[in-house]
Write a protein that holds these residues in place. Structure first.
Motif, short mmCIF file in Angstrom:
data_model
loop_
_atom_site.label_atom_id
_atom_site.label_comp_id
_atom_site.label_asym_id
_atom_site.label_seq_id
_atom_site.Cartn_x
_atom_site.Cartn_y
_atom_site.Cartn_z
N GLY A 124 0.90 -1.12 -0.06
CA GLY A 124 0.17 0.14 -0.12
C GLY A 124 0.95 1.13 0.05
O GLY A 124 0.43 2.32 -0.43
N ARG A 125 2.08 1.20 0.23
CA ARG A 125 2.93 2.30 0.36
C ARG A 125 3.80 2.46 -0.86
O ARG A 125 4.78 3.31 -0.98
CB ARG A 125 4.06 2.37 1.75
CG ARG A 125 3.07 2.37 2.87
CD ARG A 125 3.90 2.47 4.11
NE ARG A 125 4.43 1.33 4.38
CZ ARG A 125 3.64 0.12 5.19
NH1 ARG A 125 2.45 0.43 5.24
NH2 ARG A 125 4.25 -0.99 4.99
N ARG A 164 -5.68 5.23 -4.08
CA ARG A 164 -6.33 5.73 -3.09
C ARG A 164 -5.58 6.55 -2.10
O ARG A 164 -6.32 7.54 -1.28
CB ARG A 164 -7.21 4.59 -2.60
CG ARG A 164 -6.26 3.62 -1.90
CD ARG A 164 -7.03 2.19 -1.40
NE ARG A 164 -6.41 1.50 -0.44
CZ ARG A 164 -5.45 0.59 -0.69
NH1 ARG A 164 -5.33 0.33 -2.04
NH2 ARG A 164 -5.06 -0.26 0.35
N HIS A 165 -4.47 6.23 -1.94
CA HIS A 165 -3.73 7.16 -0.94
C HIS A 165 -3.64 8.52 -1.17
O HIS A 165 -3.75 9.31 -0.53
CB HIS A 165 -2.21 6.63 -0.53
CG HIS A 165 -2.44 5.13 0.03
ND1 HIS A 165 -2.98 4.93 1.16
CD2 HIS A 165 -2.14 4.14 -0.77
CE1 HIS A 165 -2.87 3.49 1.28
NE2 HIS A 165 -2.31 3.11 0.34
N ARG A 166 -3.55 8.77 -2.68
CA ARG A 166 -3.59 10.20 -3.12
C ARG A 166 -4.77 10.75 -2.96
O ARG A 166 -4.73 12.09 -2.63
CB ARG A 166 -3.01 10.12 -4.56
CG ARG A 166 -1.72 9.49 -4.74
CD ARG A 166 -1.33 9.84 -6.36
NE ARG A 166 -0.02 9.25 -6.49
CZ ARG A 166 0.15 8.02 -7.11
NH1 ARG A 166 -0.75 7.17 -7.38
NH2 ARG A 166 1.60 7.64 -7.10
N LYS A 199 -7.19 10.01 -0.58
CA LYS A 199 -7.17 10.47 0.89
C LYS A 199 -6.36 11.65 1.44
O LYS A 199 -6.81 12.54 2.09
CB LYS A 199 -6.37 9.37 1.77
CG LYS A 199 -7.68 8.02 1.58
CD LYS A 199 -6.71 6.71 2.21
CE LYS A 199 -6.42 7.17 3.85
NZ LYS A 199 -5.79 5.88 4.37
N ASP A 246 -12.46 4.78 1.86
CA ASP A 246 -11.22 5.16 2.74
C ASP A 246 -11.13 6.60 3.06
O ASP A 246 -10.68 6.77 4.10
CB ASP A 246 -10.08 4.86 1.37
CG ASP A 246 -9.81 3.55 1.12
OD1 ASP A 246 -10.09 2.56 1.99
OD2 ASP A 246 -9.18 3.44 0.37
N ALA A 290 -10.99 7.46 7.10
CA ALA A 290 -9.70 8.62 7.38
C ALA A 290 -10.21 9.90 8.20
O ALA A 290 -9.52 10.06 9.17
CB ALA A 290 -9.09 9.12 6.17
#
Length: 748
Positions: free
Chosen positions: A190-191, A651-653, A655, A742, A746
């Protein structure tokens, strides 16, 4: 414990399994429905039943081929699922599970999801197969009788075998993937950062221009050359494959260079590039397309193939069936082939080979087609053979079976060969060939449909009395001609009659026959059912010239056609009597003064013509829809899976954007824009390719039938739009729900 954990995972991951589930269910449903075609035959007529049995055999073989395609697709889908849940599998190993236990969880999950999709697919297939009975009846112009719910164990077995093989292959790939990935890779998935490097702009600009130029060049070539309808022409096929290679290279180059150029263009429009989340959206699209340019290019080409093949198949099927009324108007018919000029009157068995070799034909073919009577001598006919009397001598009772019989005798304008293709000197200095019409054609490529030897394609000549005999048999008014007039008849499509023949006739195209210059009696070609001299599944008379009787004297006979209409209730009896009139080849021959002058080459009843048409249209229609549907589902699934995989990576971007204050609606618009571009870019390219190709397909079909197939093309496109659009909506829904979940987590 493992089973309970796997079942819980499936329930929690229903959204992740949605694309996989839908694709398996649709594939199984279509596979099952199309493999029940043999069961449908019990509700239809005997002739339709025989055709469906043949179609069923081909569908079964085709199913195994398409199952391989679907299998690779499912492997690809599961790779996404594994990628989506790598952190979860890594966590299991951190908690003390062995890899074989993680693999067992994956096995149970895959099995449960697959069996669920299989069960839903079979249920849908059962419903679809009932509906397909009526589709088959409509396709074959038949009526469903004593319908009842059908279930095919054979179809279920075929689909189960295909599904089992697909599942095993998919499972082996998945287990191999899980076991080959290290724990540190699972936990850090995920990273991982996704590379967003753009390609060199100058190179992309040049390549984009070259790619567009190649595509346009391919369009021009295809428009000019048309489709290679003369399959025996090496030059046509070579040019067609070159055109295909050009458009393929152009398509791949287009998707390789387009993202970088689009980014550069938007950067020079600050009001657009800096608005909302356009900068983020553009970078995401460019990154995604850069990493999947080959996939998108392949998708565009496969979509092009699917849309073109299905549209063409459905159009040809509907067009041929609709043209049966004019292509097979008689209850029964027969054709007689006359030997031509190069075979002299005293050729016997001993010098047969020499005579036929001089004529440019295979002596073995000539001997086998003529007669097994080795004592017969060969001559060219000076008078037409009386086919009615010849058939009567073989037991056909015309008085009891037929209400009317007519014979049309066809002559050649040239001194030898056959009525269709002249190989020797013509009977006059101005014969009427297809080449004479080409300067008048609205589309010069139309002549290519009639053959690459248009300058030698001399139209056969029919005396007016023969032609009027056919019209009288069909209940039509007779035609009249002055001594220097001619009529042109044809029962092929508008592309020939209206675009090629009619302009020349309207201009008064003249030709010379036996010293008389003839001009058109009317400005249009005769295209009604009297233009069919012999029953056929499709229109075959590409052009025949009707002239006054006295002008055929001295011309070589090419063919005679016998047509008959049955008395009420005797249609099948008449067709059977004529079909079985000759027990062997000897009785099919015609003689003149003891010399063999020709033989019966073809007997076609109305039922035979209809059966031939339905066999052709059934095979073409079913295969086109079957293959096209699987290809479209495959393309849409691959795009959806790749898009969902990209959403998981980014998806982290999203978030982070939410943490920075970006409204959810803007993030949702960004996801929608990415999905739309990813799905629509290949579709737009495929539609452009298809529009040019289908124009050529429509021209070819217009040669076979006068039916307008444009409505069928739009119907095929609408069906594809529903399937493809459905996957787009599902993909967007799953993508946004993943991001939204997500973001909600968060913010807690």
């Amino acid at each position: 414990m493992i089973g309970k954990l796997a079942l819980g995972n499936v329930r929690r991951s229903l959204r992740d399994y949605a694309i996989y589930f839908v694709t398996i269910a649709l594939g199984v449903a279509v596979f099952y429905a199309f493999n029940t075609i043999d069961q449908q035959s019990q509700f239809l007529s005997e002739s339709t039943s025989d055709t469906l049995q043949l179609v069923s055999t081909i569908m079964t073989a085709l199913t195994y081929m398409l199952a391989v395609v679907l299998g690779f697709l499912m492997v690809y889908a599961n790779n996404f699922l594994i990628r989506r849940r790598r952190e979860e599998f890594g966590l299991y190993q951190v908690l003390g599970m062995e890899r074989r236990q993680v693999s067992a969880i994956m096995l149970v999950e895959t099995l449960v999801a697959s069996l669920g999709a299989f069960a839903v697919g079979i249920a849908l297939g059962l419903l679809l197969s009932q509906f397909l009975v009526f589709v088959s009846a409509a396709l074959f112009n038949d009526t469903v009788k004593q319908f009842k719910f059908i279930f095919s164990p054979e179809a279920l077995l075929t689909v189960t075998v295909c599904f089992a093989i697909t599942f095993l292959v998919m499972l082996l790939f998945n287990l191999r993937t899980v076991r080959s990935v290290r724990l540190v890779e699972l936990m850090s998935s995920g990273r991982e950062n996704e590379s967003q490097r753009l390609r060199p702009l100058p190179l992309c600009i040049v390549l984009l221009a070259v790619s567009v130029g190649l595509i346009v060049w391919a369009y021009v070539r295809l428009t000019h050359d048309g489709l290679p309808v003369m399959l025996d022409s090496d030059s046509e096929m070579t040019r067609f494959w070159i055109t295909t290679a050009i458009v393929t290279v152009g398509t791949f180059g287009l998707f390789w260079s387009l993202p970088t150029v689009l980014i550069a263009v938007q950067r020079h429009i600050p009001a657009l590039y800096l608005r909302d989340l356009h900068m983020f959206t553009d970078r995401q699209i460019a990154s995604r397309v850069n990493s999947a340019s080959v996939t998108m290019a392949v998708t565009a080409m496969v979509l092009f193939l699917a849309m073109t093949s299905v549209s063409a198949g459905m159009s040809i099927s509907s067009g041929i069936n609709a043209g049966l009324e004019t292509s097979a108007p008689f209850d029964t018919s027969a054709s007689f082939y006359y030997y031509d000029a190069p075979v002299s009157a005293d050729v016997s068995e001993q010098n047969w080979a020499q005579g036929w070799t001089a004529a440019g034909q295979d002596p073995e073919d000539g001997l086998s087609n003529a007669t097994s009577d080795t004592e017969a001598r060969i001559a060219r006919a000076t008078e037409p053979v009386d086919l009615k009397a010849l058939l009567a001598s073989q037991g056909v009772d015309w008085d009891a079976l037929a209400s009317g019989v007519a014979q049309a005798n066809v002559y050649s304008q040239v001194g030898g060969s056959t009525a269709q293709y002249g190989a020797t000197a013509p009977a006059s200095s101005e014969p009427l060939s297809v080449a004479r019409f080409v300067p008048y054609a609205k589309d010069a490529a139309t002549a290519a449909v009639l053959g690459s030897t248009a300058d030698e394609n001399y139209l056969p000549v029919v005396p007016l009395s023969s032609y009027n005999a056919l019209r009288e048999l069909l209940g039509m008014e007779p035609m009249t001609l002055a001594g220097d007039e001619y009529l042109l008849t044809s029962n092929v499509g508008d592309k020939v009659t209206k675009d090629l023949y009619d302009p020349a006739l309207a201009d008064g195209l003249a030709f010379q026959l036996n010293g008389v210059t003839l001009r058109p009696a009317q400005s249009t070609c005769v295209t009604d059912k009297s233009a069919a001299f012999l029953n056929s599944a499709t229109g075959w008379n590409t052009g025949s010239v009707v002239v006054p009787d006295e002008l055929v004297r001295g011309l070589p006979l090419a063919n005679s056609y016998l047509a008959a209409m049955a008395k009420p209730g005797q249609e099948q009896a008449l067709e059977d009597a004529v079909s079985h009139a000759w027990p062997d080849d000897d009785k099919r021959a015609g003689y003149e003064n003891g010399y063999l002058v020709g033989f019966v080459s073809q007997i076609v009843g109305h039922t035979d013509a209809v059966a031939g048409s339905f066999t052709m249209t059934g095979l073409v229609g079913y295969m086109a829809v079957y293959i096209g549907f699987v290809l479209v589902v495959s393309c849409a699934s691959i795009l959806a899976i790749q898009q969902l995989s990209g959403v998981v990576d980014s998806r982290h971007r999203c978030k982070l954007l939410s943490d920075l204050g970006a409204p959810s609606r803007l993030i949702g618009r960004s996801i929608l824009a990415q999905v739309l571009f990813y799905f629509c870019a290949p579709l737009v390219v495929a539609l452009c390719h298809s529009a040019v190709a289908l124009k050529q397909v429509i021209d070819v079909v217009a040669v076979l039938t006068a039916v307008d197939i444009l409505g069928t093309v739009w119907l095929a496109f609408a069906i594809f739009g529903v399937v493809y659009g459905g996957y787009l909506l599902v993909c967007y829904g799953l993508s946004w729900s993943t991001i939204a979940r997500d973001i909600r987590l968060a913010r807690r």
